[in-house]
Motif scaffolding. Structure first.
Motif, PDB file in Angstrom:
ATOM      1  N   LEU A  63       0.826  -1.212   0.000  1.00  0.00           N
ATOM      2  CA  LEU A  63       0.000   0.000   0.000  1.00  0.00           C
ATOM      3  C   LEU A  63       0.860   1.262   0.000  1.00  0.00           C
ATOM      4  O   LEU A  63       1.900   1.276   0.660  1.00  0.00           O
ATOM      5  N   LYS A  66      -0.179  -0.412  -5.298  1.00  0.00           N
ATOM      6  CA  LYS A  66      -0.436  -1.569  -6.166  1.00  0.00           C
ATOM      7  C   LYS A  66      -1.080  -1.165  -7.503  1.00  0.00           C
ATOM      8  O   LYS A  66      -0.835  -1.805  -8.519  1.00  0.00           O
ATOM      9  N   ASP A 102      -1.318 -12.191  -4.506  1.00  0.00           N
ATOM     10  CA  ASP A 102      -2.129 -12.193  -3.277  1.00  0.00           C
ATOM     11  C   ASP A 102      -3.182 -13.309  -3.279  1.00  0.00           C
ATOM     12  O   ASP A 102      -3.357 -14.019  -2.282  1.00  0.00           O
ATOM     13  N   GLY A 127     -15.881  -7.073   1.737  1.00  0.00           N
ATOM     14  CA  GLY A 127     -15.062  -5.956   1.262  1.00  0.00           C
ATOM     15  C   GLY A 127     -15.018  -5.912  -0.251  1.00  0.00           C
ATOM     16  O   GLY A 127     -15.250  -6.932  -0.927  1.00  0.00           O
ATOM     17  N   ALA A 128     -14.743  -4.726  -0.771  1.00  0.00           N
ATOM     18  CA  ALA A 128     -14.673  -4.559  -2.235  1.00  0.00           C
ATOM     19  C   ALA A 128     -13.522  -3.635  -2.599  1.00  0.00           C
ATOM     20  O   ALA A 128     -13.571  -2.920  -3.596  1.00  0.00           O
ATOM     21  N   GLY A 130      -8.999  -3.234  -2.810  1.00  0.00           N
ATOM     22  CA  GLY A 130      -7.943  -3.896  -3.574  1.00  0.00           C
ATOM     23  C   GLY A 130      -7.724  -5.349  -3.175  1.00  0.00           C
ATOM     24  O   GLY A 130      -7.489  -6.206  -4.029  1.00  0.00           O
ATOM     25  N   THR A 153     -20.438  -0.283   1.056  1.00  0.00           N
ATOM     26  CA  THR A 153     -20.894   0.541  -0.070  1.00  0.00           C
ATOM     27  C   THR A 153     -21.311  -0.409  -1.196  1.00  0.00           C
ATOM     28  O   THR A 153     -20.456  -0.970  -1.898  1.00  0.00           O
ATOM     29  N   TYR A 173     -24.562  -6.144   3.632  1.00  0.00           N
ATOM     30  CA  TYR A 173     -24.463  -7.020   4.793  1.00  0.00           C
ATOM     31  C   TYR A 173     -25.863  -7.441   5.261  1.00  0.00           C
ATOM     32  O   TYR A 173     -26.075  -8.600   5.636  1.00  0.00           O
ATOM     33  N   PRO A 197     -17.155  -5.606  10.515  1.00  0.00           N
ATOM     34  CA  PRO A 197     -18.154  -5.393   9.463  1.00  0.00           C
ATOM     35  C   PRO A 197     -19.536  -5.798   9.999  1.00  0.00           C
ATOM     36  O   PRO A 197     -19.622  -6.753  10.793  1.00  0.00           O
ATOM     37  N   TYR A 215      -3.546  -9.756  10.245  1.00  0.00           N
ATOM     38  CA  TYR A 215      -2.939 -10.687  11.191  1.00  0.00           C
ATOM     39  C   TYR A 215      -2.398  -9.929  12.389  1.00  0.00           C
ATOM     40  O   TYR A 215      -2.167  -8.722  12.322  1.00  0.00           O
ATOM     41  N   GLY A 237      -4.344 -13.681   8.533  1.00  0.00           N
ATOM     42  CA  GLY A 237      -3.750 -13.592   7.200  1.00  0.00           C
ATOM     43  C   GLY A 237      -2.243 -13.779   7.137  1.00  0.00           C
ATOM     44  O   GLY A 237      -1.644 -13.511   6.090  1.00  0.00           O
ATOM     45  N   LEU A 241       0.187 -14.026   3.789  1.00  0.00           N
ATOM     46  CA  LEU A 241       1.353 -13.160   3.597  1.00  0.00           C
ATOM     47  C   LEU A 241       2.576 -13.979   3.180  1.00  0.00           C
ATOM     48  O   LEU A 241       3.291 -13.630   2.227  1.00  0.00           O
ATOM     49  N   GLN A 244       1.965 -15.600  -0.398  1.00  0.00           N
ATOM     50  CA  GLN A 244       2.102 -14.674  -1.536  1.00  0.00           C
ATOM     51  C   GLN A 244       3.567 -14.339  -1.767  1.00  0.00           C
ATOM     52  O   GLN A 244       4.012 -14.173  -2.903  1.00  0.00           O
TER      53      GLN A 244
HETATM   54  P1  NAP Z   1      -9.043  -0.853   0.738  1.00  0.00           P
HETATM   55  O1  NAP Z   1      -8.848  -0.906  -0.735  1.00  0.00           O
HETATM   56  O2  NAP Z   1      -8.841   0.424   1.472  1.00  0.00           O
HETATM   57  O3  NAP Z   1     -10.539  -1.393   1.009  1.00  0.00           O
HETATM   58  C1  NAP Z   1     -11.062  -1.396   2.297  1.00  0.00           C
HETATM   59  C2  NAP Z   1     -12.383  -2.178   2.322  1.00  0.00           C
HETATM   60  O4  NAP Z   1     -12.761  -2.339   3.691  1.00  0.00           O
HETATM   61  C3  NAP Z   1     -13.548  -1.491   1.623  1.00  0.00           C
HETATM   62  O5  NAP Z   1     -14.347  -2.477   1.004  1.00  0.00           O
HETATM   63  C4  NAP Z   1     -14.301  -0.833   2.792  1.00  0.00           C
HETATM   64  O6  NAP Z   1     -15.696  -0.673   2.557  1.00  0.00           O
HETATM   65  C5  NAP Z   1     -14.108  -1.874   3.856  1.00  0.00           C
HETATM   66  N1  NAP Z   1     -14.246  -1.353   5.224  1.00  0.00           N
HETATM   67  C6  NAP Z   1     -13.389  -0.527   5.888  1.00  0.00           C
HETATM   68  N2  NAP Z   1     -13.840  -0.316   7.151  1.00  0.00           N
HETATM   69  C7  NAP Z   1     -15.003  -1.031   7.284  1.00  0.00           C
HETATM   70  C8  NAP Z   1     -15.928  -1.217   8.339  1.00  0.00           C
HETATM   71  N3  NAP Z   1     -15.769  -0.647   9.548  1.00  0.00           N
HETATM   72  N4  NAP Z   1     -16.988  -2.034   8.116  1.00  0.00           N
HETATM   73  C9  NAP Z   1     -17.176  -2.630   6.929  1.00  0.00           C
HETATM   74  N5  NAP Z   1     -16.321  -2.477   5.874  1.00  0.00           N
HETATM   75  C10 NAP Z   1     -15.252  -1.688   6.060  1.00  0.00           C
HETATM   76  O7  NAP Z   1      -8.079  -1.907   1.473  1.00  0.00           O
HETATM   77  P2  NAP Z   1      -7.481  -3.262   0.844  1.00  0.00           P
HETATM   78  O8  NAP Z   1      -6.243  -2.971   0.102  1.00  0.00           O
HETATM   79  O9  NAP Z   1      -8.585  -3.967   0.134  1.00  0.00           O
HETATM   80  O10 NAP Z   1      -7.015  -4.071   2.148  1.00  0.00           O
HETATM   81  C11 NAP Z   1      -7.959  -4.660   3.030  1.00  0.00           C
HETATM   82  C12 NAP Z   1      -7.232  -5.431   4.110  1.00  0.00           C
HETATM   83  O11 NAP Z   1      -6.586  -6.594   3.611  1.00  0.00           O
HETATM   84  C13 NAP Z   1      -6.145  -4.608   4.812  1.00  0.00           C
HETATM   85  O12 NAP Z   1      -6.397  -4.683   6.178  1.00  0.00           O
HETATM   86  C14 NAP Z   1      -4.841  -5.311   4.445  1.00  0.00           C
HETATM   87  O13 NAP Z   1      -3.922  -5.250   5.520  1.00  0.00           O
HETATM   88  C15 NAP Z   1      -5.299  -6.738   4.202  1.00  0.00           C
HETATM   89  N6  NAP Z   1      -4.410  -7.485   3.276  1.00  0.00           N
HETATM   90  C16 NAP Z   1      -3.723  -8.563   3.762  1.00  0.00           C
HETATM   91  C17 NAP Z   1      -2.903  -9.298   2.924  1.00  0.00           C
HETATM   92  C18 NAP Z   1      -2.141 -10.491   3.453  1.00  0.00           C
HETATM   93  O14 NAP Z   1      -1.205 -10.968   2.783  1.00  0.00           O
HETATM   94  N7  NAP Z   1      -2.500 -11.022   4.596  1.00  0.00           N
HETATM   95  C19 NAP Z   1      -2.763  -8.943   1.569  1.00  0.00           C
HETATM   96  C20 NAP Z   1      -3.497  -7.842   1.098  1.00  0.00           C
HETATM   97  C21 NAP Z   1      -4.305  -7.121   1.973  1.00  0.00           C
HETATM   98  P3  NAP Z   1     -16.281   0.590   1.717  1.00  0.00           P
HETATM   99  O15 NAP Z   1     -16.056   0.261   0.275  1.00  0.00           O
HETATM  100  O16 NAP Z   1     -17.710   0.641   2.076  1.00  0.00           O
HETATM  101  O17 NAP Z   1     -15.492   1.791   2.173  1.00  0.00           O
END
Ligand code: NAP
Length: 271
Positions: A63, A66, A102, A127-128, A130, A153, A173, A197, A215, A237, A241, A244
């Motif tokens: 982040l 990407k 990923d 979630g929707a 990245g 959303t 939801y 969520p 994680y 997760g 990690l 990937q």
């Molecule tokens: P992002 O693009 O910012 O998207 C965030 C998503 O979370 C959106 O869908 C958002 O909903 C939703 N959201 C945020 N707060 C919320 C809440 N309180 N209730 C319900 N929905 C909520 O982030 P991202 O890149 O997709 O990353 C998401 C997570 O995945 C991060 O925490 C990241 O650390 C993790 N991740 C882990 C790995 C791994 O290897 N373990 C790899 C990639 C990512 P809205 O659209 O409604 O705003």
């Protein structure tokens, strides 16, 4: 001179990738270095280009870059195209190859490490953003009975589902009330803010696995909720990690390290 690799991001100080790739290199006897590269938020291209110009062979991208890495790569894998995001860059001569590992990392962790088949199962993805986008194609390739995408959303979830040609269902939801799933993957960033969520009760089918991409040492709010709801198994997760990273290592070095000892090492370090 060893081959140079790095993880580029902002912030990047927290990244565990240097530790993971150092362990992979030791295990496989590969001569390489792996550093952290902090890029100013407005200067991803310049920072990545300078790394390539000084002989860098590849980058992991985290982040918030990407999407920019997707535009930076001249050659893209099919899964990077589907994700519209790149987490792995490989520099070879004048070519810049972009991939996204990923989703493969998640599927590997689910199927191989956790023994949770995706094929024929009812899967709910929360979630929707990245992270969700990056795992949809690899999840669909496993041929689940259903893949349902829920997001706060609704419009974002609908757009995402459309871009995958209708292979999955998008909803809110609230619309999950009365439905059950065998696998629930939290791909939201809610856990990072200590939030949950807004899942209705009863979504975990008997024997279900709850998986949070975030994680840490303690249960996230999602995993605590799943535990209270009687989910049969919980996972964070960290495995995704490491897996990937192993997929990136394979792209760069042509061999896939044994991830089990590295995952054990990280679990021990974060305990
Ligand atoms: P992002 O693009 O910012 O998207 C965030 C998503 O979370 C959106 O869908 C958002 O909903 C939703 N959201 C945020 N707060 C919320 C809440 N309180 N209730 C319900 N929905 C909520 O982030 P991202 O890149 O997709 O990353 C998401 C997570 O995945 C991060 O925490 C990241 O650390 C993790 N991740 C882990 C790995 C791994 O290897 N373990 C790899 C990639 C990512 P809205 O659209 O409604 O705003």
């Amino acid at each position: 001179m060893p081959d140079q690799y790095a993880v580029i991001g902002n912030p990047v100080a927290h990244s565990k990738s240097p530790q993971i790739h150092a362990a992979f290199a030791r295990q496989t006897g590969q001569d390489l270095t792996y550093e952290r590269l902090l890029a100013p938020t407005h200067a991803f291209m310049e920072t990545a280009s300078a790394f390539r110009a000084r002989g860098g062979r590849g980058l992991n991208v985290t982040l918030p870059f990407k999407g920019e890495a997707f535009r930076f790569a001249g050659l893209l894998s099919e899964r990077a195209r589907a994700a519209q995001a790149v987490n792995t860059l490989k520099f070879e001569g004048n070519a810049t190859y972009g991939d996204n590992t990923d989703g493969a990392g998640l599927v590997y962790d689910l199927v191989r490490n956790l023994g949770c088949a995706v094929a024929g199962r009812r899967v709910l993805l929360l979630g929707a953003g990245g992270a969700a986008r990056g795992v949809i194609k690899p999840l669909l390739e496993q041929q689940p009975a259903q893949l349902v995408l829920a997001n706060r959303t609704l419009g974002k979830a609908q757009l995402l589902a459309q871009s995958f040609g209708g292979g999955l269902e998008a909803g809110t939801y609230a619309a999950l009330a009365g439905r059950q799933f065998d696998l629930v993957v939290n791909a939201t960033s809610a856990s990072l803010a200590g939030e949950l969520p807004p899942l209705p009760p009863g979504v975990f089918a008997p024997g279900a696995l709850a998986y949070d991409m975030v994680y840490g040492t303690d249960d996230t709010p999602f995993l605590a909720f799943a535990r209270g709801e009687g989910a049969a198994a919980l996972a964070d997760g960290l495995g995704m990690l490491v897996e990937q990273a192993a997929e990136s290592f394979l792209i760069w070095r042509g061999l896939r390290p044994d991830t089990a000892p590295v995952l054990k090492l990280l679990r021990h370090a974060t305990a």
